[in-house]
Scaffold this active site. Structure first.
Site, PDB file in Angstrom:
ATOM      1  N   ARG A  90     -23.914   9.431 -37.358  1.00  0.00           N
ATOM      2  CA  ARG A  90     -24.584  10.702 -37.697  1.00  0.00           C
ATOM      3  C   ARG A  90     -24.492  11.758 -36.595  1.00  0.00           C
ATOM      4  O   ARG A  90     -25.306  12.678 -36.548  1.00  0.00           O
ATOM      5  CB  ARG A  90     -26.046  10.478 -38.079  1.00  0.00           C
ATOM      6  CG  ARG A  90     -26.223   9.528 -39.253  1.00  0.00           C
ATOM      7  CD  ARG A  90     -27.613   9.628 -39.875  1.00  0.00           C
ATOM      8  NE  ARG A  90     -27.788   8.560 -40.834  1.00  0.00           N
ATOM      9  CZ  ARG A  90     -28.369   7.400 -40.564  1.00  0.00           C
ATOM     10  NH1 ARG A  90     -28.865   7.173 -39.369  1.00  0.00           N
ATOM     11  NH2 ARG A  90     -28.470   6.472 -41.504  1.00  0.00           N
TER      12      ARG A  90
ATOM     13  N   LYS B 152     -15.832  24.563 -37.670  1.00  0.00           N
ATOM     14  CA  LYS B 152     -15.394  24.042 -38.972  1.00  0.00           C
ATOM     15  C   LYS B 152     -14.559  22.793 -38.740  1.00  0.00           C
ATOM     16  O   LYS B 152     -13.556  22.831 -38.036  1.00  0.00           O
ATOM     17  CB  LYS B 152     -14.542  25.075 -39.694  1.00  0.00           C
ATOM     18  CG  LYS B 152     -15.345  26.130 -40.395  1.00  0.00           C
ATOM     19  CD  LYS B 152     -14.427  26.871 -41.363  1.00  0.00           C
ATOM     20  CE  LYS B 152     -15.162  27.988 -42.064  1.00  0.00           C
ATOM     21  NZ  LYS B 152     -14.258  28.674 -43.004  1.00  0.00           N
TER      22      LYS B 152
ATOM     23  N   GLU C  15      -2.522  33.970 -36.961  1.00  0.00           N
ATOM     24  CA  GLU C  15      -3.986  34.107 -36.914  1.00  0.00           C
ATOM     25  C   GLU C  15      -4.401  35.196 -35.930  1.00  0.00           C
ATOM     26  O   GLU C  15      -5.419  35.858 -36.114  1.00  0.00           O
ATOM     27  CB  GLU C  15      -4.646  32.778 -36.517  1.00  0.00           C
ATOM     28  CG  GLU C  15      -4.480  31.652 -37.543  1.00  0.00           C
ATOM     29  CD  GLU C  15      -5.426  31.765 -38.743  1.00  0.00           C
ATOM     30  OE1 GLU C  15      -6.356  32.587 -38.733  1.00  0.00           O
ATOM     31  OE2 GLU C  15      -5.218  31.005 -39.717  1.00  0.00           O
TER      32      GLU C  15
ATOM     33  N   LYS D 168     -13.334  35.876 -32.794  1.00  0.00           N
ATOM     34  CA  LYS D 168     -13.863  34.835 -33.683  1.00  0.00           C
ATOM     35  C   LYS D 168     -15.286  34.464 -33.282  1.00  0.00           C
ATOM     36  O   LYS D 168     -16.150  34.268 -34.133  1.00  0.00           O
ATOM     37  CB  LYS D 168     -12.958  33.597 -33.681  1.00  0.00           C
ATOM     38  CG  LYS D 168     -13.475  32.541 -34.665  1.00  0.00           C
ATOM     39  CD  LYS D 168     -12.411  31.634 -35.207  1.00  0.00           C
ATOM     40  CE  LYS D 168     -13.014  30.723 -36.275  1.00  0.00           C
ATOM     41  NZ  LYS D 168     -12.061  29.768 -36.828  1.00  0.00           N
TER      42      LYS D 168
ATOM     43  N   GLU E 137     -21.326  30.711 -42.631  1.00  0.00           N
ATOM     44  CA  GLU E 137     -20.480  31.430 -43.566  1.00  0.00           C
ATOM     45  C   GLU E 137     -21.214  31.960 -44.782  1.00  0.00           C
ATOM     46  O   GLU E 137     -20.827  31.727 -45.924  1.00  0.00           O
ATOM     47  CB  GLU E 137     -19.313  30.542 -44.012  1.00  0.00           C
ATOM     48  CG  GLU E 137     -18.228  31.344 -44.695  1.00  0.00           C
ATOM     49  CD  GLU E 137     -16.905  30.599 -44.691  1.00  0.00           C
ATOM     50  OE1 GLU E 137     -16.353  30.425 -45.767  1.00  0.00           O
ATOM     51  OE2 GLU E 137     -16.421  30.222 -43.615  1.00  0.00           O
TER      52      GLU E 137
ATOM     53  N   ARG F  78     -18.559  36.011 -41.820  1.00  0.00           N
ATOM     54  CA  ARG F  78     -17.615  34.987 -41.386  1.00  0.00           C
ATOM     55  C   ARG F  78     -16.462  34.820 -42.357  1.00  0.00           C
ATOM     56  O   ARG F  78     -15.355  34.447 -41.975  1.00  0.00           O
ATOM     57  CB  ARG F  78     -18.328  33.647 -41.193  1.00  0.00           C
ATOM     58  CG  ARG F  78     -17.378  32.575 -40.711  1.00  0.00           C
ATOM     59  CD  ARG F  78     -18.090  31.396 -40.112  1.00  0.00           C
ATOM     60  NE  ARG F  78     -17.140  30.366 -39.734  1.00  0.00           N
ATOM     61  CZ  ARG F  78     -17.439  29.300 -39.026  1.00  0.00           C
ATOM     62  NH1 ARG F  78     -18.673  29.135 -38.622  1.00  0.00           N
ATOM     63  NH2 ARG F  78     -16.536  28.418 -38.722  1.00  0.00           N
TER      64      ARG F  78
ATOM     65  N   ASN G  90     -11.191  34.591 -43.252  1.00  0.00           N
ATOM     66  CA  ASN G  90     -10.293  33.965 -44.219  1.00  0.00           C
ATOM     67  C   ASN G  90      -9.313  34.952 -44.836  1.00  0.00           C
ATOM     68  O   ASN G  90      -8.705  34.662 -45.876  1.00  0.00           O
ATOM     69  CB  ASN G  90     -11.098  33.262 -45.315  1.00  0.00           C
ATOM     70  CG  ASN G  90     -11.775  32.017 -44.790  1.00  0.00           C
ATOM     71  OD1 ASN G  90     -11.205  31.293 -43.986  1.00  0.00           O
ATOM     72  ND2 ASN G  90     -13.010  31.799 -45.206  1.00  0.00           N
TER      73      ASN G  90
ATOM     74  N   HIS H 143      -6.242  33.742 -46.598  1.00  0.00           N
ATOM     75  CA  HIS H 143      -6.356  32.291 -46.751  1.00  0.00           C
ATOM     76  C   HIS H 143      -6.431  31.827 -48.201  1.00  0.00           C
ATOM     77  O   HIS H 143      -5.997  30.735 -48.513  1.00  0.00           O
ATOM     78  CB  HIS H 143      -7.571  31.766 -45.980  1.00  0.00           C
ATOM     79  CG  HIS H 143      -7.346  31.684 -44.496  1.00  0.00           C
ATOM     80  ND1 HIS H 143      -6.967  32.762 -43.742  1.00  0.00           N
ATOM     81  CD2 HIS H 143      -7.431  30.642 -43.623  1.00  0.00           C
ATOM     82  CE1 HIS H 143      -6.845  32.397 -42.465  1.00  0.00           C
ATOM     83  NE2 HIS H 143      -7.120  31.123 -42.371  1.00  0.00           N
TER      84      HIS H 143
ATOM     85  N   HIS I 245      -3.901  29.240 -49.050  1.00  0.00           N
ATOM     86  CA  HIS I 245      -4.244  27.878 -49.476  1.00  0.00           C
ATOM     87  C   HIS I 245      -3.535  27.524 -50.776  1.00  0.00           C
ATOM     88  O   HIS I 245      -3.105  26.400 -50.974  1.00  0.00           O
ATOM     89  CB  HIS I 245      -5.751  27.728 -49.655  1.00  0.00           C
ATOM     90  CG  HIS I 245      -6.500  27.598 -48.362  1.00  0.00           C
ATOM     91  ND1 HIS I 245      -7.883  27.620 -48.296  1.00  0.00           N
ATOM     92  CD2 HIS I 245      -6.073  27.432 -47.088  1.00  0.00           C
ATOM     93  CE1 HIS I 245      -8.259  27.491 -47.040  1.00  0.00           C
ATOM     94  NE2 HIS I 245      -7.178  27.382 -46.281  1.00  0.00           N
TER      95      HIS I 245
ATOM     96  N   HIS J 281       0.206  26.157 -41.819  1.00  0.00           N
ATOM     97  CA  HIS J 281      -0.950  26.942 -42.233  1.00  0.00           C
ATOM     98  C   HIS J 281      -0.761  28.432 -41.940  1.00  0.00           C
ATOM     99  O   HIS J 281      -0.960  29.288 -42.812  1.00  0.00           O
ATOM    100  CB  HIS J 281      -2.194  26.401 -41.520  1.00  0.00           C
ATOM    101  CG  HIS J 281      -3.444  27.156 -41.820  1.00  0.00           C
ATOM    102  ND1 HIS J 281      -3.971  27.255 -43.090  1.00  0.00           N
ATOM    103  CD2 HIS J 281      -4.280  27.879 -41.022  1.00  0.00           C
ATOM    104  CE1 HIS J 281      -5.072  27.991 -43.060  1.00  0.00           C
ATOM    105  NE2 HIS J 281      -5.278  28.380 -41.818  1.00  0.00           N
TER     106      HIS J 281
END
Lengths: 364, 364
Positions: B122, B144, B186, B228, B238, B242, B246, B249, B253, B266
């Site tokens: 955890r 992330k 990026e 960032k 997010e 935030r 993306n 993206h 994606h 990516h």
């Protein structure tokens, strides 16, 4: 109906406890922010309560998109492999980040669904509808979620809080007797670590709990949730006092691990573990003998085990206790009773020879 | 050496950026609270930097127990199955809750190690030593973490912050050219969404970055991390701004998913995705044509793609965009440019016919 508030700043949530409240759709629906719900349950609970859960969620023409996934029943299925079925279903149903996962079942379902919710798209909403005493008094409070690993129990998981816990004590009518007793073991634990009044009440009312008396059950669950909530609020991430909730668990986890998960129920192992912790506390001179005897007597009333499984050795205990999460940097810490009934300590500061004595006294 | 502080209350952490700082053991060791470390790396990076990482962690007779696990290299291995190897190793080595996982590698290693750390018992400590531009300017900032699912990218994961990010720009000397360009994509993104000065600097200095000039690289990485960090600090989970990170993206994606992960890098998919977002913004009348042309020109300097893969259809895009995490309750939101260079908007409030036009313009 009783409500226990678990105060955790912006992650606070209510635990509702009552008879028949599974059917109160509005009480559950108000905690669902989006319009998509995934009910996670198991093969035993689905035929009993899945339809009622759907009906509650649909009440008042809610227009929720409701999906469900049925997992096999048992601690041996509390694995990452089985958990994947939840994520598979969520993705097939195109559930988004504003979805709500509902755990309908016992502790295993609650723990797995909570972790599934914590990790699905990095966190979706989560509601618990526990159907066992264990899930009601233990898994439903505190946000511990996760799955087992072949090398240890609950090794993969997250701290993740539900938005509401809806406890309908009527669902206990279908609970097998061994599972009932397993949950009562955790209630006894709250008495031992911090609530001597609850312990004394249990000595007087254990028969009512075994008969599933709704009022007695509501009281015992409420007191347990209040106790756990107070401890968890003080220490959400288990830096200190929260560890006291693990009384009997280090010994108990070793028993569960040595047999393979699912042979003994969690509460059964904890019961025997609590007796071992009390025995060790007595040998250290930290408690009066009376506490050990009352503990054994109370657990025996619930027909819970007070000794580890036959054939378990001192070496078995030592091997499994070394991977316990309470091992910090190689030093074994245990939760031991200390002082009058209702007091305990989390400590690595004990003579290891006394641990050895306890292990030898309980193993053959 | 430069340090960027990411301010997140009790989870704040520094990003150190410089030449040769992988060898500065004390700078890393001061962020390791326990005495056990698990280095997670891949088959490509292990022969290059694993020994140096060990040496740094052992510097000054640190007495750390150091373990490592080497994963296969590539986005196609960013799966729960491969992730299990990290947990298996951690449990076999009996790492406890006070252990520290070190991610030594690119974005895939960073994302996987972060999620492994978030879920192991955890939550254990986590340090990032990124070795690709992409990991330095993107994955290492913002917490992330996660793995892919056959039905979607990064679908299983957690928000989890490292204790420190140690960026040694010298490690970029071994980075393949395509991967270098992928990371630069990026950096261009930060220019487009909020930093027109950085965009203009890139137009003047792209050749230095392609030549891996340490000073230019340090500057570009620092500016990217500052950008960032500012966005993430304002919106850790997010909820709002935030999402602007993306840009490109959602289109990107879809490209990655339609081909299978790992065919396009990516940043390559994001580059083509940013051009599509700019195209759509222009069609909506939200930006001047000049911005689209400068974007294409800058990406072409880095030899990045500015169109989706050949053969990809409008239907492909639509199918994959529908499971994107930015779909909230069924409504597709996109990050689009709006206003002068350096401005954008996260919105579902656009004419869907214009999205259709963009998709048709880029697909054959």
């Amino acid at each position: 109906m009783k409500t226990v508030e678990v105060p955790l700043d912006d992650r606070s949530y209510p635990i509702n406890i009552g008879s028949g409240i599974l059917d109160d759709g509005s009480m559950i629906q108000r905690h669902i922010p989006g319009n998509k719900v995934l009910i996670v349950t198991n093969e035993t609970i689905a035929p009993l309560y899945l339809e009622r859960c759907y009906a509650a969620l649909r009440q008042g023409d809610s227009r929720l998109q409701i999906e469900h996934v049925v997992l096999p029943d048992g601690e041996q299925y509390k694995s990452l492999d089985v958990l994947q079925k939840v994520w598979d279903k969520a993705l097939e149903a195109r559930l988004d980040r504003n979805a709500t996962f509902v755990a309908l079942g016992g502790g295993v379902i609650g723990d797995m669904t909570g972790f599934a919710a914590a990790a699905y798209q990095r966190g979706v909403h989560f509601i618990q509808v526990p159907t066992t005493v264990m899930a009601m008094v233990d898994s439903s409070v505190g946000g511990k979620t996760g799955v087992n690993h072949p090398l240890g129990k609950n090794m993969i998981g997250a701290f993740y809080q539900p938005r509401v816990v809806q406890i309908d004590v009527e669902t206990l009518s279908t609970l097998p007797k061994r599972e009932l007793a397993s949950g009562l073991s955790e209630i006894v634990k709250y008495g031992l670590i911090r609530d001597p009044q609850l312990f004394a009440w249990l000595e007087q009312n254990m028969d009512k709990l075994l008969a599933r008396d709704a009022a007695a059950m509501t009281y015992a669950i409420e007191r347990s949730c209040v106790n756990k909530s107070e401890v968890v609020s003080a220490d959400e991430r288990e830096g200190g006092v929260r560890a006291t909730l693990n009384l009997g668990h280090t010994f108990g986890h070793a028993m569960e691990s040595s047999q393979g998960y699912g042979v003994w129920l969690h509460g059964e192992a904890v019961a025997a573990g609590m007796v071992m912790a009390a025995d060790m506390s007595l040998r250290l001179g930290w408690i009066e003998e009376d506490i050990l005897h009352r503990t054994i007597a109370l657990l025996e009333m619930a027909e819970l085990p007070t000794k580890p499984p036959q054939g378990m050795t001192v070496a078995d205990f030592k091997g499994f206790m070394a991977v316990d999460k309470k091992v910090l940097d190689g030093k074994l810490r245990l939760i031991l009773l200390k002082g009058p009934l209702g007091n305990c300590d989390v400590t690595g500061d004990f003579d290891p020879a006394v641990l050895e004595q306890t292990l030898e006294a309980f193993c053959h």
